[in-house]
Design an enzyme around this catalytic site. Structure first.
Site, PDB file in Angstrom:
ATOM      1  N   CYS A   6      14.780  -4.989  -3.661  1.00 14.58           N
ATOM      2  CA  CYS A   6      15.530  -4.089  -4.535  1.00 14.58           C
ATOM      3  C   CYS A   6      14.605  -3.180  -5.329  1.00 14.58           C
ATOM      4  O   CYS A   6      14.441  -3.336  -6.535  1.00 14.58           O
ATOM      5  CB  CYS A   6      16.386  -4.906  -5.507  1.00 14.58           C
ATOM      6  SG  CYS A   6      17.318  -6.159  -4.658  1.00 14.58           S
ATOM      7  N   GLU A   7      13.960  -2.259  -4.646  1.00 14.12           N
ATOM      8  CA  GLU A   7      13.094  -1.267  -5.275  1.00 14.12           C
ATOM      9  C   GLU A   7      13.156  -0.043  -4.380  1.00 14.12           C
ATOM     10  O   GLU A   7      13.000  -0.169  -3.161  1.00 14.12           O
ATOM     11  CB  GLU A   7      11.620  -1.727  -5.286  1.00 14.12           C
ATOM     12  CG  GLU A   7      11.287  -2.907  -6.153  1.00 14.12           C
ATOM     13  CD  GLU A   7      11.074  -2.533  -7.611  1.00 14.12           C
ATOM     14  OE1 GLU A   7      10.872  -1.340  -7.903  1.00 14.12           O
ATOM     15  OE2 GLU A   7      11.137  -3.450  -8.441  1.00 14.12           O
ATOM     16  N   ARG A  64       0.797  -1.230   0.000  1.00  8.71           N
ATOM     17  CA  ARG A  64       0.000   0.000   0.000  1.00  8.71           C
ATOM     18  C   ARG A  64       0.837   1.292   0.000  1.00  8.71           C
ATOM     19  O   ARG A  64       0.502   2.221  -0.728  1.00  8.71           O
ATOM     20  CB  ARG A  64      -1.012   0.010   1.158  1.00  8.71           C
ATOM     21  CG  ARG A  64      -2.044  -1.120   1.052  1.00  8.71           C
ATOM     22  CD  ARG A  64      -3.183  -0.964   2.040  1.00  8.71           C
ATOM     23  NE  ARG A  64      -4.018   0.160   1.688  1.00  8.71           N
ATOM     24  CZ  ARG A  64      -3.978   1.355   2.247  1.00  8.71           C
ATOM     25  NH1 ARG A  64      -3.173   1.587   3.256  1.00  8.71           N
ATOM     26  NH2 ARG A  64      -4.739   2.321   1.816  1.00  8.71           N
ATOM     27  N   TYR A  73      -6.568  -4.910   2.149  1.00  6.19           N
ATOM     28  CA  TYR A  73      -5.676  -4.671   1.010  1.00  6.19           C
ATOM     29  C   TYR A  73      -4.216  -4.809   1.441  1.00  6.19           C
ATOM     30  O   TYR A  73      -3.343  -4.083   0.961  1.00  6.19           O
ATOM     31  CB  TYR A  73      -5.977  -3.302   0.358  1.00  6.19           C
ATOM     32  CG  TYR A  73      -7.443  -3.167   0.007  1.00  6.19           C
ATOM     33  CD1 TYR A  73      -7.978  -3.925  -1.040  1.00  6.19           C
ATOM     34  CD2 TYR A  73      -8.312  -2.359   0.743  1.00  6.19           C
ATOM     35  CE1 TYR A  73      -9.328  -3.860  -1.347  1.00  6.19           C
ATOM     36  CE2 TYR A  73      -9.662  -2.289   0.442  1.00  6.19           C
ATOM     37  CZ  TYR A  73     -10.172  -3.039  -0.599  1.00  6.19           C
ATOM     38  OH  TYR A  73     -11.505  -2.978  -0.902  1.00  6.19           O
TER      39      TYR A  73
HETATM   40  C1  LIG Z   1     -13.633  -2.777  -3.671  1.00  8.70           C
HETATM   41  C2  LIG Z   1     -15.106  -2.763  -3.738  1.00  8.70           C
HETATM   42  C3  LIG Z   1     -15.882  -2.659  -2.575  1.00  8.70           C
HETATM   43  C4  LIG Z   1     -15.271  -2.496  -1.194  1.00  8.70           C
HETATM   44  O1  LIG Z   1     -14.699  -1.247  -1.026  1.00  8.70           O
HETATM   45  P1  LIG Z   1     -14.113  -0.812   0.408  1.00  8.70           P
HETATM   46  O2  LIG Z   1     -13.561   0.541   0.160  1.00  8.70           O
HETATM   47  O3  LIG Z   1     -13.084  -1.794   0.774  1.00  8.70           O
HETATM   48  O4  LIG Z   1     -15.261  -0.795   1.363  1.00  8.70           O
HETATM   49  C5  LIG Z   1     -17.244  -2.729  -2.694  1.00  8.70           C
HETATM   50  N1  LIG Z   1     -17.845  -2.862  -3.907  1.00  8.70           N
HETATM   51  C6  LIG Z   1     -17.133  -2.944  -5.051  1.00  8.70           C
HETATM   52  C7  LIG Z   1     -17.840  -3.089  -6.333  1.00  8.70           C
HETATM   53  C8  LIG Z   1     -15.753  -2.893  -5.008  1.00  8.70           C
HETATM   54  O5  LIG Z   1     -15.054  -2.953  -6.136  1.00  8.70           O
END
Ligand SMILES: *Cc1c(COP(=O)(O)O)cnc(C)c1O
Length: 419
Positions: free
Chosen positions: A346-347, A316, A375
């Site tokens: 290595c980045e 992230r 994530y």
């Molecule tokens: C990624 C996604 C979510 C979840 O989003 P969050 O920000 O993690 O709550 C819900 N609906 C769709 C269609 C998504 O692509």
């Protein structure tokens, strides 16, 4: 404290629920992801409580964290699931989730994925284009099925968030422009094998100001009224996910109950089932990535804290310029110096923090990278041939291995034998 009571200090040392992170590091090694089961269920229950009394379905967005143990936990709480691939449907079923509670989102579903979802009789498809509707119609007809569909509309509102996770503007690839939506509904309603009964939208992620979400809701509700008056019987309104969480101490997470309270008012007398697809707001704050300091090195005026976790474990910061609080697991003292916390990959992008004010740390110290439950692991890779870290789920005093640490043998699985 960023994540409420699930990560707190017991006699100065950071613990997950009742288990000191130091014990977890000793037993399972580092880097590792540590999740609090209580934190996850509490966050799900916040949505549930806010939605009480309203016909609703909370479909946890599997992509935020798809570990089977977490899906099981949420299924037991009554969650439905929002999936974006056949693999996620497979996971939901492996976790004992009910396919009838699954909505399938995504801008590019393959025929195999659609067939798989039809076979398992999922709740509905969130569709994003006419060609997709035609494909689902054809496959459903061939299989003698009726597919429930919603159209994902793009309400053209700007969610104030990082550009990579904002999806609700016309310039984005997502959804169907709200202006052309009535025409697309008309086409869809004539296709065989489809029951057109939903309006859906999802305008982005890490949304802290709920204003744009409410604006999107208004536009979607207006569309529902129009469609109903032209004879299309809309029963489901799916407002997606996207509520943001506090990544920096002092910030506040968006509050599901204030969002839901405002939406409830808008839905008064409409006889709609409200669907939500929260991901991040359920799991982000429930997890940390636990790493150990390998060494501290200085380059001129700069000081680097080199840890055993890296961008392959948590991407992230590199991908979204994301900020994560980093806390020493042992007793916290005053910050004294600005350091870069980096991994061994290595980045140049392999960093967790730059110029971060921290207390002095030394080789062997443990650091908790906070708010890493969403994530995090799901975006991990084997880059640099690094086995992926384990995922550990804590409940009270108990730690269970939700996913084992990968081994070197795992790294070469599927690449044939070199005998
Ligand atoms: C990624 C996604 C979510 C979840 O989003 P969050 O920000 O993690 O709550 C819900 N609906 C769709 C269609 C998504 O692509």
């Amino acid at each position: 404290m960023v994540s409420g009571e699930s990560f707190s200090r017991i006699e100065g040392e950071l613990a997950c629920e009742e288990v000191p992170l130091k014990h977890i590091a000793e037993r399972y090694g580092t880097p590792c992801y540590v999740y609090s089961a209580a934190a996850i269920t509490q966050r799900f229950q916040r949505y549930k409580e806010a939605l009480a009394g309203l016909s609703h379905r909370i479909c946890y967005s599997v992509k935020a964290n798809s570990n089977l143990s977490i899906l099981k936990l949420l299924a037991a709480e009554g969650a439905g699931f929002d999936i974006v691939s056949g693999g996620e449907l497979y996971r939901v079923m492996a976790a004992g989730g009910d396919p009838a509670s699954v909505v399938f989102s995504g801008v590019g579903k393959t025929e195999d994925e659609i067939r798989f979802a039809l076979e398992r009789s999922i709740h509905s498809f969130n569709c994003e284009s006419v060609p997709e509707l035609e494909t689902i119609s054809r496959l459903a007809s061939m299989m003698g099925k009726q597919a429930s569909v919603a159209l994902r509309i793009n309400p053209d509102v700007n969610a104030v968030t990082h550009p990579y996770i904002s999806t609700g503007l016309r310039e984005h690839k997502f959804g169907i422009d709200i202006k052309s939506a009535p025409g697309v509904y008309d086409v869809a309603s004539r296709l065989p094998g489809l029951r057109v009964e939903g309006v859906s939208c999802h305008i982005g992620s890490q949304i802290v100001d709920i204003g744009p979400l409410l604006e999107a809701a208004d536009r979607a509700i207006e569309l529902v009224r129009n469609l109903r008056s032209s004879g299309i019987d809309i029963r489901y309104l799916d407002l997606g996910g996207g509520l943001g969480v506090a990544y920096r101490s002092g910030e506040h997470s968006a509050d599901p109950s204030s969002l839901v309270t405002s939406i409830k008012r808008k839905l008064d007398g409409l006889d709609l089932t409200l669907m939500l697809e929260p991901g991040r707001s359920i799991v982000a704050e429930a997890g940390v990535l636990l790493v150990r300091v390998l060494l501290v090195k200085t380059n001129g005026a700069k000081k680097f804290v080199i840890v055993d976790g890296a961008l392959n474990d948590l991407i992230r910061p590199a991908l979204y310029q994301a900020y994560h609080e980093i806390e020493p697991v042992a007793i916290q003292r005053e910050a004294e110096e600005a350091v870069d916390v980096v991994g061994p990959v290595c980045e140049t992008g392999d960093f967790f923090a730059r110029g971060r004010e921290m207390q002095p740390v030394q080789a062997g110290d443990l650091l908790a990278i906070r708010t890493a439950g969403a994530y995090g692991f799901v975006l991990s890779s084997n880059y640099n041939s690094r086995p992926r870290p384990p995922e550990l789920l804590v409940s009270g005093k108990t730690v269970s291995v939700a996913r084992a640490r990968e081994t070197y043998a795992d790294l070469i699985r599927g690449e044939g034998s070199c005998a």
